[in-house]
Every structure is written in C-alpha cells, then in structure tokens.
Write a protein that holds these residues in place. Structure first.
Motif, mmCIF file in Angstrom:
data_model
loop_
_atom_site.group_PDB
_atom_site.id
_atom_site.type_symbol
_atom_site.label_atom_id
_atom_site.label_comp_id
_atom_site.label_asym_id
_atom_site.label_seq_id
_atom_site.Cartn_x
_atom_site.Cartn_y
_atom_site.Cartn_z
ATOM 1 N N VAL A 93 21.693 16.970 36.775
ATOM 2 C CA VAL A 93 22.802 16.183 36.255
ATOM 3 C C VAL A 93 22.425 14.710 36.289
ATOM 4 C CG1 VAL A 93 25.220 15.562 36.629
ATOM 5 C CG2 VAL A 93 24.458 17.879 37.090
ATOM 6 N N THR A 94 22.777 13.979 35.223
ATOM 7 C CA THR A 94 22.589 12.537 35.237
ATOM 8 C C THR A 94 23.947 11.858 35.111
ATOM 9 O OG1 THR A 94 22.301 12.348 32.846
ATOM 10 C CG2 THR A 94 20.301 12.624 34.169
ATOM 11 N N TYR A 95 24.004 10.652 35.616
ATOM 12 C CA TYR A 95 25.199 9.825 35.512
ATOM 13 C C TYR A 95 24.821 8.542 34.811
ATOM 14 C CZ TYR A 95 27.627 13.021 38.533
ATOM 15 O OH TYR A 95 28.222 14.154 39.033
ATOM 16 N N GLU A 96 25.762 8.052 33.997
ATOM 17 C CA GLU A 96 25.527 6.821 33.248
ATOM 18 C C GLU A 96 26.790 5.966 33.302
ATOM 19 O OE1 GLU A 96 23.664 5.499 28.934
ATOM 20 O OE2 GLU A 96 24.325 7.555 29.218
ATOM 21 N N ILE A 97 26.596 4.676 33.391
ATOM 22 C CA ILE A 97 27.723 3.740 33.405
ATOM 23 C C ILE A 97 28.311 3.662 31.994
ATOM 24 C CG2 ILE A 97 26.288 1.709 32.978
ATOM 25 C CD1 ILE A 97 28.079 0.174 34.977
ATOM 26 N N THR A 98 29.634 3.596 31.908
ATOM 27 C CA THR A 98 30.308 3.468 30.613
ATOM 28 C C THR A 98 30.446 1.987 30.253
ATOM 29 O OG1 THR A 98 32.498 3.339 31.613
ATOM 30 C CG2 THR A 98 31.670 5.556 31.049
ATOM 31 N N GLU A 99 30.907 1.731 29.038
ATOM 32 C CA GLU A 99 31.169 0.342 28.636
ATOM 33 C C GLU A 99 32.220 -0.272 29.556
ATOM 34 O OE1 GLU A 99 29.513 -1.623 26.449
ATOM 35 O OE2 GLU A 99 28.168 0.102 26.334
ATOM 36 N N PHE A 100 33.232 0.503 29.910
ATOM 37 C CA PHE A 100 34.257 0.027 30.847
ATOM 38 C C PHE A 100 33.623 -0.286 32.203
ATOM 39 C CE2 PHE A 100 37.659 1.322 33.987
ATOM 40 C CZ PHE A 100 38.359 0.126 33.914
ATOM 41 N N GLY A 101 32.754 0.582 32.683
ATOM 42 C CA GLY A 101 32.074 0.343 33.955
ATOM 43 C C GLY A 101 31.222 -0.922 33.920
ATOM 44 N N LYS A 102 30.597 -1.182 32.786
ATOM 45 C CA LYS A 102 29.754 -2.380 32.648
ATOM 46 C C LYS A 102 30.565 -3.663 32.793
ATOM 47 C CE LYS A 102 26.237 -0.240 29.759
ATOM 48 N NZ LYS A 102 25.652 -0.149 28.410
ATOM 49 N N THR A 103 31.872 -3.604 32.520
ATOM 50 C CA THR A 103 32.684 -4.811 32.650
ATOM 51 C C THR A 103 32.806 -5.267 34.099
ATOM 52 O OG1 THR A 103 34.800 -3.599 32.780
ATOM 53 C CG2 THR A 103 34.033 -4.253 30.575
ATOM 54 N N ALA A 104 32.494 -4.401 35.041
ATOM 55 C CA ALA A 104 32.551 -4.762 36.464
ATOM 56 C C ALA A 104 31.251 -5.391 36.965
ATOM 57 C CB ALA A 104 32.870 -3.525 37.307
ATOM 58 N N LEU A 105 30.185 -5.304 36.198
ATOM 59 C CA LEU A 105 28.883 -5.762 36.678
ATOM 60 C C LEU A 105 28.827 -7.269 36.942
ATOM 61 C CD1 LEU A 105 26.453 -3.584 34.535
ATOM 62 C CD2 LEU A 105 27.054 -3.299 36.962
#
Length: 120
Positions: A93-105
């Motif tokens: 399984v892989t996990y990837e950051i979403t566009e919404f998640g990127k707003t927290a970076l």
C-alpha cells in the motif's frame, strides 16, 4: 475598560473573557484535523511523493505500526492523504498527500524552522 475580541481589561490591567466561545475557534478546528501525534510528520514525509506504508512507518521511528495505521485512516477520512493498494500478494500500500494536505505544508515548514531556530 478596553474590549478586543471578547476579552475585556479591567482598571488594574487584568484580562477577562467577556463572552464564551459558542463554536470551536479556527485553531481548535484545525487541531481537530491535524492535531495528534504523528500527523504533521506523516504529511511532511509524504510531501515529495507517494510512500509505501512500511517505508513511512520506518521513517517515523518511534511510532508503532498500529499507531501509523490509525493516524493514516484519520487523515484519509479528513481528505489529507489517499491510500492506494499497489499489490495484493503480498499486500503493498502507498500513501500520497492530497492537494488539501499540501495546504498544510507551509505552516509545517514554519513550525520546523521555529523549532530549529529555538533548538527545541
């Protein structure tokens, strides 16, 4: 007495809350989504692209796999990350950051810089 954002100051300079907050404030709402141990670190480790679960768990060091799974599920429900099954046998399984998640970076980077600057 001066008033600012529901806080009053009396004649002796003491501050008092004049009105209760009936709804969670933006900080509290944000902490509900990103608060909790490991969530910020998980997002940070996903910023450069998808990461396999075992690699992510290794990068987090002190987190148990059970804890990582729990946090990832919470983050997936909140729309911060996506999960993709790459292989069924053995399961991968892989996990990837979403566009919404990127707003927290941006503020996670500011937090990282603040911690480094103050050596905490």
């Amino acid at each position: 007495m001066g008033t600012s954002l529901g806080i009053t100051t009396d004649n002796q300079g003491r501050k008092h809350v004049s009105e209760p907050c009936l709804e969670p404030c933006p900080i509290e709402r944000g902490m509900r989504v990103l608060g909790g141990k490991w969530k910020g670190s998980i997002l940070w480790h996903l910023k450069d692209g998808p990461v396999r679960f075992n690699d992510l768990a290794r990068q987090l060091g002190g987190a148990s796999k059970k804890m990582v799974v729990q946090r990832l599920r919470e983050m997936e429900e909140a729309g911060l990350v996506t999960r993709e099954v790459v292989s069924d046998r053995p399961i991968a399984v892989t996990y990837e950051i979403t566009e919404f998640g990127k707003t927290a970076l941006s503020f996670l980077e500011a937090l990282k810089n603040w911690a480094e600057e103050h050596q905490i």
